[in-house]
Motif scaffolding. Structure first.
Motif, short mmCIF file in Angstrom:
data_model
loop_
_atom_site.label_atom_id
_atom_site.label_comp_id
_atom_site.label_asym_id
_atom_site.label_seq_id
_atom_site.Cartn_x
_atom_site.Cartn_y
_atom_site.Cartn_z
N GLY B 84 1.82 -1.62 -1.84
CA GLY B 84 1.41 -3.24 -1.65
C GLY B 84 0.31 -3.16 -0.75
N CYS B 85 0.02 -4.35 -0.45
CA CYS B 85 -1.27 -4.83 0.30
C CYS B 85 -0.76 -4.57 1.65
CB CYS B 85 -1.31 -6.33 0.30
SG CYS B 85 -2.77 -6.86 1.32
N HIS B 86 -1.89 -3.64 2.42
CA HIS B 86 -1.60 -3.31 3.76
C HIS B 86 -2.01 -4.28 4.60
CE1 HIS B 86 -1.30 1.35 3.47
NE2 HIS B 86 -1.46 0.58 2.20
N GLY B 87 -2.78 -5.33 4.12
CA GLY B 87 -3.35 -6.43 4.95
C GLY B 87 -4.54 -6.44 5.36
N PHE B 88 -5.22 -5.24 5.66
CA PHE B 88 -6.45 -5.06 6.03
C PHE B 88 -7.44 -5.02 5.03
CE2 PHE B 88 -8.52 -2.36 9.98
CZ PHE B 88 -9.09 -3.62 10.39
N CYS B 89 -7.59 -6.22 4.25
CA CYS B 89 -8.47 -6.13 3.07
C CYS B 89 -9.77 -6.00 3.31
CB CYS B 89 -7.82 -7.35 2.38
SG CYS B 89 -6.32 -7.99 2.22
N ALA B 90 -10.31 -6.45 4.38
CA ALA B 90 -11.81 -6.18 4.53
C ALA B 90 -12.28 -4.69 4.81
CB ALA B 90 -12.43 -6.86 5.77
N GLN B 91 -11.26 -3.70 4.92
CA GLN B 91 -11.74 -2.52 5.33
C GLN B 91 -11.20 -1.65 3.84
OE1 GLN B 91 -12.98 -1.24 7.84
NE2 GLN B 91 -13.28 -2.87 8.85
N ALA B 158 7.22 -5.80 6.49
CA ALA B 158 7.53 -4.60 6.90
C ALA B 158 7.14 -3.62 5.79
CB ALA B 158 8.98 -4.52 7.41
N ASN B 159 7.48 -3.78 4.65
CA ASN B 159 7.56 -3.09 3.61
C ASN B 159 6.00 -2.97 2.87
OD1 ASN B 159 9.99 -2.07 4.00
ND2 ASN B 159 10.96 -3.44 2.51
N CYS B 160 5.41 -4.11 3.02
CA CYS B 160 3.96 -4.20 2.35
C CYS B 160 3.06 -3.12 2.80
CB CYS B 160 3.40 -5.64 2.53
SG CYS B 160 4.35 -6.83 1.66
N GLY B 161 2.79 -2.50 1.88
CA GLY B 161 1.74 -1.26 2.33
C GLY B 161 2.45 0.08 2.60
N ASN B 162 3.76 -0.06 2.53
CA ASN B 162 4.67 1.10 3.12
C ASN B 162 5.55 1.78 2.08
OD1 ASN B 162 3.65 1.36 5.64
ND2 ASN B 162 5.49 -0.21 6.44
N ILE B 163 5.64 0.97 0.96
CA ILE B 163 6.30 1.48 -0.26
C ILE B 163 5.75 1.11 -1.54
CG2 ILE B 163 8.77 0.97 0.97
CD1 ILE B 163 9.10 -1.37 -1.01
#
Lengths: 169, 633
Positions: B84-91, B158-163
C-alpha cells in the motif's frame, strides 16, 4: 464491426434488462444500476432513464433527479477519450489551470460543451483524485499522468492524436 | 484460506504465520498506491518478479503453502510484494527492501536490474537511487532515518506500505484481527467502554467522541442496526482515507466488525468515492478473503455474532460526506441532508439506528482493542488523544501522507516533515480542512494541531488536508477557488447556501477580475455569517470559512485587489500590469508586432510603451522580447 439485425434501441434495452435483473429491480439500487448503465453506454440516454423508472416502478422524475444530482452521471454522450483534469486544491496551487488551458488549445470544444462534435474527446475537471503528491494530475481513460506541465500534456495529446490517426487509417 | 472457527484457532494461525514470515530473509516491497502506480510501479513489480525468477532465486514462497517451504534449505525466501501507499508520494515510485529498510526513490523500470544485481544478490546499496534531501544534499539509505518519516508516528498507517494489501495472511502477521478477537470475548458494553476510555474522537472532521456515538446507537431501540463507514473523502487535497482503504483494507473491516459487535449490528456498508477505483477493488478482495476465513459473514470466529459487509460506490457528490446525505445516497436517493435530530444513532439508514464513522476512525479501533485504551492515549493531547493523519500537499518540498501525534505543531509538520518551502520562497499560509476549513498564517505556525485549539482561530482539523501555500499564491484567488467548489457542490436544499454561496462567488470573481468595489469586503463578511447561520448541514455551515479566515488574516491583500487593482502574488491575470524598461528596450518592434491587441506603440529604434487600457495581459510581449525589457509590475 459485426452488425446484428436488432435496432440500436432494442439492443440497449436488452442490456438494461440484465442490469436491472441483477439488482432485482430494487429501488435502493438505483445508483448502482445507473452506474452500470453508464459504463455500458458511456452516458445515460433519456429513453433508458424512463425505461429504468418503469422497471423499478418509480417516477421518471425520481430517476432524472438522481441522474442529474451526481457529478458522475452524464446525460450527454461522452467521448472515446475522457480527459479528467484534476482541479483539487493541491493541483490548483501547483498550476492545473495552465494545463487545462493547454488541453483546450489542442482539443477545441464546442461552446458550452465538454465533448467534441466527433465524440472523440471529453474534457472535464474533477475536484480531487487523491493523487495530490503528483499534482497537477491529468487522467485520460483511467491512466494517471502526474506532475503535468502545459508542455508535457501537449506531448501526450500529440502522441494520442497520432495514434488515433494511425488507427483510423 | 481455511475457515477459522475460534479465537484460539486465529491465535494459533497468527503464530504460525509469524514464524513463517520470520524465515524470509529478503522482501522487496513495491509501492502500489495510486501515486506510484501512475509512475509505473506495477511494471516495476512485474520486472522484479521476472528478473528474480530468471536468475534462479527462490521467489515469493507464499506464506500459507507451508509444504513447499519446510525442510528446503534452498528456500532463501525472496519475496516481491505490492504494498500500500508509503506516503512519500512525491518521491515515487518507491521500492523498499527489508529487512535492511533500504528505500529507493524515483525508481524506473531500467533500474530494476541494477537493484537485483547489486542489492539483492551482493547486498550493496545503489547510491543514486536513495533519498537525498533537496535542501541540504544529505543522503539517507534507510527509510526510518529520512526526516519525512523520522518525525512521524505511524499507528493508523502502520501497515500502509508494509504489507501486501491484497493478502489477509500479511495482515494476520501484523496482529490483524486480534482486536476483533479481543472484542468478541468481551461484552459489547465492555467494548464501548474501552472506546470511551480511549477518548477516540471522530477523525472525519467533527471530532465527536466515537464511544458516545456507539453508546447512543447501542441503547437506541430498533430490531436492525447498521454500521456505515464514510469513505466519501471529498475534500480536494486530502487522500488519507484513500491510502488506508488501498493500503490496509482489512483494518477498516476489522474496525467496522468491532463496532458492529459493540452496537449489535449485523450489516454494514462502506461508502467509497467513485474516484477511488483502486480502493474499491482492494476492499472487495479483502471482504471476500475475510468471509472465506470466517472473519466476516455468518458466525464470526465460531461465535453467534454475524456481520455482513457491502460496498457502495459514490457517484460524485461532495455533500454525501455529510452523514444524513450519505444515508440518502445509500438508499438510492439524491444525496441531500436532512435536519438533525433525529440523529443517525436513532434514525439512520432505512430509519434504523446507525453508526457512521470515518475510515480513519475505524482504522484506530483495532489498536484500542488490541493494545488497550492507555496505549492509545499515550500520545496526543488530553482532549484529543491518539494520532492524526494528514495529507501534506501544495508548495512544500516533501508532499505525501503523514501521521503525527495530535498536538504536533504546524511548524514541525511543514518545516521538519515537509522539508520547508521549495525554491527559497516564503511561507504564506496553510489551508487546513479543505473547503470547510480555514487558513493558518505565519503567526499560527506554533499552534498545536488538535480539535479544540484550531477552533479558537476559526479553523478546523477537518479530515486532514494540509495545503501549503507560498508567497506566489494569491490568497484571494484561493478563496475564490474554494467558493467555486462549495458553490458547485451545494445540493440546493437550503436557500442561504444555494443562493448565498453564488453571490459570494460572484463578488470574489469580480474582485479577482479587477472590478471589486469598496463595499465588497463587508458584504462578503455579512453574507458569510448569514450562510453559516442559516444552513442545515456542514457544507453550508462551513462554506464561508475560507473566505472569512482569509479576510481576517489577509485583509490587506483583498484591499490591494479592490482599491489598487494589484495582485501582490502576481497571479490574477486581470490585475497584471506590463511595463517596458526604457533602459533595456532597443526599439526592435518585435513586441508591438506580437501584441494581439495592438496595445504597444513606438518607432523603430526608439523606446516602446504599452497602453495599459488596451493591454489584455496575455504576456505575448514578454515572450517575444529578446532583451528581457518587458516585466510584470
Amino acid at each position: 464491426m459485426a452488425k446484428t439485425n436488432l435496432s440500436k434501441a432494442q439492443r440497449s434495452f436488452e442490456k438494461v434488462n440484465d442490469i436491472v435483473q441483477k439488482y432485482q429491480a430494487k429501488e435502493s439500487a438505483l445508483i448502482p444500476i445507473l452506474q452500470e448503465v453508464q459504463e455500458e453506454y458511456r452516458y445515460l440516454p433519456e429513453e433508458i432513464l424512463t425505461y429504468v423508472a418503469t422497471a423499478l416502478d418509480i417516477s421518471p422524475a425520481t430517476v432524472y433527479g438522481v441522474a442529474t444530482f451526481y457529478a458522475q452521471f452524464s446525460l450527454d454522450p461522452k467521448g472515446k477519450y475522457v480527459i479528467n483534469v484534476c482541479d483539487g486544491t493541491a493541483c490548483h496551487v501547483r498550476g492545473s489551470s495552465p494545463v487545462l488551458a493547454a488541453i483546450k488549445k489542442k482539443i477545441i470544444l464546442p461552446q458550452g460543451k465538454k465533448t467534441t462534435e466527433d465524440l472523440r474527446f471529453t474534457v472535464q475537471t474533477v475536484s480531487c483524485l487523491g493523487a495530490c503528491g503528483l499534482a497537477p494530475v491529468v487522467v485520460i481513460n483511467d491512466k494517471v499522468y502526474g506532475n503535468m506541465t502545459p508542455e508535457a500534456i501537449e506531448l501526450i495529446l500529440d502522441q494520442l492524436l497520432q495514434r488515433e490517426e494511425e488507427g483510423v487509417n | 484460506m481455511e475457515n477459522i472457527k475460534s479465537v484460539y484457532e486465529l491465535t494459533k494461525l497468527k503464530d504460525k504465520l509469524q514464524a513463517e514470515f520470520a524465515k524470509n530473509k529478503l522482501r522487496v516491497l513495491v509501492c502500489a498506491g495510486t501515486g506510484c502506480v501512475a509512475g509505473g510501479s506495477l511494471d516495476i513489480y512485474a520486472e522484479f518478479k521476472r528478473l528474480i525468477e530468471a536468475k534462479g532465486l527462490n521467489v515469493d514462497c507464499e506464506l500459507d503453502k507451508e509444504d513447499n517451504c519446510q525442510g528446503e534449505e534452498s528456500h532463501s525466501g525472496y519475496q516481491v510484494k505490492k504494498s500500500g501507499c508509503h506516503g512519500f508520494c512525491a518521491q515515487g515510485p518507491l521500492v523498499r527492501i527489508e529487512p535492511e529498510d533500504i528505500l529507493y526513490t524515483h525508481v524506473k523500470l531500467s533500474d530494476v536490474e541494477e537493484i537485483v544485481q547489486e542489492t539483492l544478490i551482493k547486498g550493496h546499496i545503489v547510491e543514486r537511487l536513495i533519498y537525498q534531501n533537496p535542501m541540504t544534499g544529505e543522503k539517507f539509505s534507510q527509510e526510518h532515518e529520512i526526516p519525512f518519516y523520522k518525525k512521524q508516528l505511524r499507528r493508523a498507517l502502520a501497515n500502509c506500505g508494509n504489507i501486501d494489501p491484497e493478502s489477509l495472511e500479511e495482515y494476520l502477521v501484523k496482529d490483524g484481527y486480534m482486536g476483533l478477537a479481543n472484542a468478541i470475548i468481551k461484552t459489547p458494553e465492555e467494548v464501548i467502554n474501552d472506546i470511551l476510555e480511549s477518548g477516540l474522537r471522530g477523525r472525519g472532521g467533527g471530532g465527536f467522541p466515537t464511544g458516545k456515538k456507539w453508546q447512543f446507537t447501542r441503547i437506541a431501540e430498533g430490531k436492525k442496526k447498521y454500521i456505515i463507514c464514510n469513505g466519501d473523502e471529498g475534500d480536494p487535497g486530502a487522500f488519507m482515507d484513500r491510502s488506508v482503504m488501498e493500503g490496509d483494507p482489512h483494518r477498516v473491516i476489522e474496525g467496522m466488525s468491532i463496532a458492529a459487535y459493540a452496537i449489535g449490528a449485523d450489516e454494514g456498508y462502506i461508502y467509497v468515492r467513485a474516484e477511488y477505483p483502486m480502493a474499491v477493488k482492494r476492499l472487495k478482495i479483502a471482504i471476500a478473503e475475510a468471509e472465506e476465513a470466517g472473519l466476516l459473514g455468518n458466525n464470526v470466529l465460531g461465535t453467534d455474532f454475524s456481520f455482513h459487509l457491502h460496498i457502495k460506490e459514490g457517484a460524485g457528490a461532495f455533500v454525501c460526506g455529510e452523514e444524513t446525505a450519505l444515508i440518502a445516497s445509500i438508499e438510492g436517493k439524491r444525496g441531500m441532508p436532512r435536519p438533525k435530530p433525529p440523529f443517525p444513532a436513532n434514525k439512520g439508514l432505512w430509519n434504523c439506528p446507525t453508526v457512521i464513522n470515518n475510515v480513519e476512525t475505524f482504522a484506530n479501533v483495532p489498536i484500542i482493542l488490541n493494545k488497550g485504551a492507555d496505549y492509545f492515549k499515550s500520545v496526543g493531547v488530553p482532549n484529543s488523544p491518539g494520532t492524526k493523519t494528514f495529507a501534506l500537499t501544495g508548495q512544500v518540498a516533501n508532499t505525501g501522507l503523514i501521521e503525527v501525534p495530535m498536538g504536533t505543531t504546524l511548524r514541525e509538520i511543514v518545516f521538519e516533515i515537509g522539508g520547508g518551502i521549495p525554491g527559497n520562497r516564503k511561507y504564506k499560509a496553510v489551508q487546513i480542512g479543505g473547503p470547510s476549513g480555514g487558513c493558518l498564517t505565519e503567526d499560527h505556525l506554533d499552534i498545536q494541531l488538535d480539535f479544540d485549539s484550531l477552533k479558537t482561530v476559526g479553523a478546523m482539523i477537518g479530515s486532514g488536508g494540509l495545503v501549503v501555500m507560498d508567497e506566489k499564491t494569491c490568497i484571494v484567488e484561493v478563496a475564490r477557488f474554494f467558493m467555486n467548489f462549495t458553490q458547485n457542490e451545494s445540493c440546493g436544499k437550503c436557500v442561504l447556501c444555494r443562493e448565498g454561496t453564488k453571490r459570494m462567488l460572484e463578488i470574489l470573481e469580480r474582485i479577482v477580475a479587477g472590478k471589486g468595489q469598496s463595499e465588497d469586503l463587508d458584504l462578503l463578511v455579512e453574507l458569510g455569517q448569514t450562510i453559516k447561520d442559516g444552513s442545515l448541514c456542514g457544507l453550508g455551515k462551513t462554506a464561508p470559512n475560507p473566505v472569512l479566515t482569509t479576510l481576517k488574516y489577509f485583509r490587506d491583500e483583498y484591499l490591494h485587489h479592490v482599491e489598487n487593482k494589484i495582485c501582490d502574488a502576481k497571479v490574477c491575470p486581470a490585475l497584471k500590469v506590463y511595463q517596458i524598461d526604457p533602459t533595456k528596450c532597443k526599439g526592435c518592434t518585435r513586441c508591438a508586432r506580437n501584441c494581439p491587441a495592438g496595445a504597444i506603440s513606438g518607432k523603430v529604434k526608439e523606446v516602446h510603451s504599452i497602453d495599459v487600457l488596451k493591454c489584455i495581459k496575455c504576456g505575448a510581449c514578454v515572450k517575444a522580447c529578446a532583451f528581457d525589457a518587458i516585466e510584470e509590475v
